[in-house]
Design a protein around this motif. Structure first.
Motif, short mmCIF file in Angstrom:
data_model
loop_
_atom_site.label_atom_id
_atom_site.label_comp_id
_atom_site.label_asym_id
_atom_site.label_seq_id
_atom_site.Cartn_x
_atom_site.Cartn_y
_atom_site.Cartn_z
N ARG A 54 1.04 -1.35 0.04
CA ARG A 54 -0.19 -0.08 0.04
C ARG A 54 0.75 1.12 -0.01
N ALA A 55 1.90 1.52 0.85
CA ALA A 55 2.88 2.39 0.87
C ALA A 55 3.47 2.67 -0.45
N ASN A 56 4.00 1.43 -1.01
CA ASN A 56 4.60 1.82 -2.39
C ASN A 56 3.51 2.31 -3.40
N LEU A 57 2.32 1.84 -3.42
CA LEU A 57 1.43 2.20 -4.25
C LEU A 57 1.23 3.90 -4.21
N LEU A 58 1.06 4.13 -2.95
CA LEU A 58 0.88 5.73 -2.64
C LEU A 58 1.94 6.37 -3.11
N ASP A 59 3.12 5.73 -2.96
CA ASP A 59 4.48 6.57 -3.41
C ASP A 59 4.38 6.82 -4.80
N ALA A 60 4.10 5.67 -5.64
CA ALA A 60 4.30 5.60 -7.09
C ALA A 60 3.17 6.51 -7.49
N ALA A 61 1.71 6.46 -6.88
CA ALA A 61 0.74 7.30 -7.49
C ALA A 61 1.14 8.76 -7.19
N PHE A 62 1.67 8.93 -6.35
CA PHE A 62 1.95 10.52 -5.96
C PHE A 62 2.86 11.05 -6.93
N ALA A 63 4.06 10.04 -7.10
CA ALA A 63 4.96 10.56 -8.22
C ALA A 63 4.37 10.84 -9.66
N VAL A 64 3.64 9.94 -9.93
CA VAL A 64 2.96 9.88 -11.37
C VAL A 64 1.71 10.98 -11.45
N PHE A 65 1.27 11.20 -10.40
CA PHE A 65 0.31 12.48 -10.54
C PHE A 65 0.80 13.61 -10.77
N ALA A 66 1.77 13.73 -9.76
CA ALA A 66 2.69 15.21 -9.63
C ALA A 66 3.43 15.48 -11.46
N ALA A 67 3.74 14.27 -11.87
CA ALA A 67 4.28 14.39 -13.31
C ALA A 67 3.31 14.84 -14.40
N LYS A 68 2.26 13.88 -14.19
CA LYS A 68 1.36 13.89 -15.39
C LYS A 68 0.09 14.51 -15.00
#
Length: 209
Positions: free
Chosen positions: A18-32
């Motif tokens: 769950r923590a990895n998904l949140l971190d990855a999503a945050f990075a992708v949301f911020a970029a795209k």
């Protein structure tokens, strides 16, 4: 005992996923940008399958609200730590200086939050949920302000008697300053402006009609 140990490992593994998904999503949301990202893209960035995603979240909206809770807890704790550092005797200028010096002004988070705000504005059900989360953030800040009401030469007039009003002022000032920050990218100016706004809003001069 073996069953309990296995359950513990599964729980820890799920929390890690769950923590990895949140971190990855945050990075992708911020970029795209939220709304331009699919569940598949989040899974790819995190290195997980769609099954791993759906075992933790029902939708990208739910994932965003998990991110929002993280940031809201961080902001509330920043306010609490800043006000508690010298006990309850800080006057308004000193308290505001402490709060604005540490308050979260992460531009990537502001981009993600702003994208989601536009998304929520077009979906009444999502908007209601976002309003509930914002209300909980204000309440958390109000609780901290009430606990650390100033009693110096320049007391906090809204604390503790009207901690909710003071919390509204903090969140409103934060919203306004971070909107400007998204455009000019000047964190130093944002902190100065935030301090000026909060001082005006939380002193007698700023509360007179």
């Amino acid at each position: 005992m073996a069953v309990e140990a296995t359950a513990g490992r599964v729980t820890r593994r799920r929390a890690h996923t769950r923590a990895n998904l949140l971190d990855a999503a945050f990075a992708v949301f911020a970029a795209k940008g939220f709304g331009r990202v699919s569940i598949e893209q989040v899974c790819e960035a995190a290195g997980y399958s769609r099954g791993a995603f759906y075992s933790n979240f029902d939708s990208l909206d739910e994932l965003f609200f998990a991110l929002y809770r993280q940031r809201a807890e961080l902001i509330a704790e920043q306010v609490s730590a800043a006000l508690a550092s010298d006990g309850p005797d800080l006057d308004v200028p000193a308290a505001v200086d402490r709060v604005t010096g540490v308050l979260l002004l992460d531009r990537d988070w502001l981009l993600v939050k702003t994208d989601f705000l536009v998304h929520a504005a077009r979906d009444p059900a999502v908007a209601r949920t976002l309003l509930e989360h914002r209300a909980r953030l204000r309440q958390a800040i109000a609780d901290r302000l009430a606990r650390h009401g100033g009693n110096g030469d320049t007391p906090l007039p809204a604390v503790p008697g009207d901690a909710a009003g003071a919390a509204h002022a903090v969140v409103a000032a934060y919203d306004g300053v971070t909107t400007q920050l998204l455009l000019d990218r000047d964190v130093g100016h944002a902190r100065v402006w935030l301090g000026q706004l909060l001082t005006a809003l939380l002193t007698e001069g700023g509360t007179r009609q």
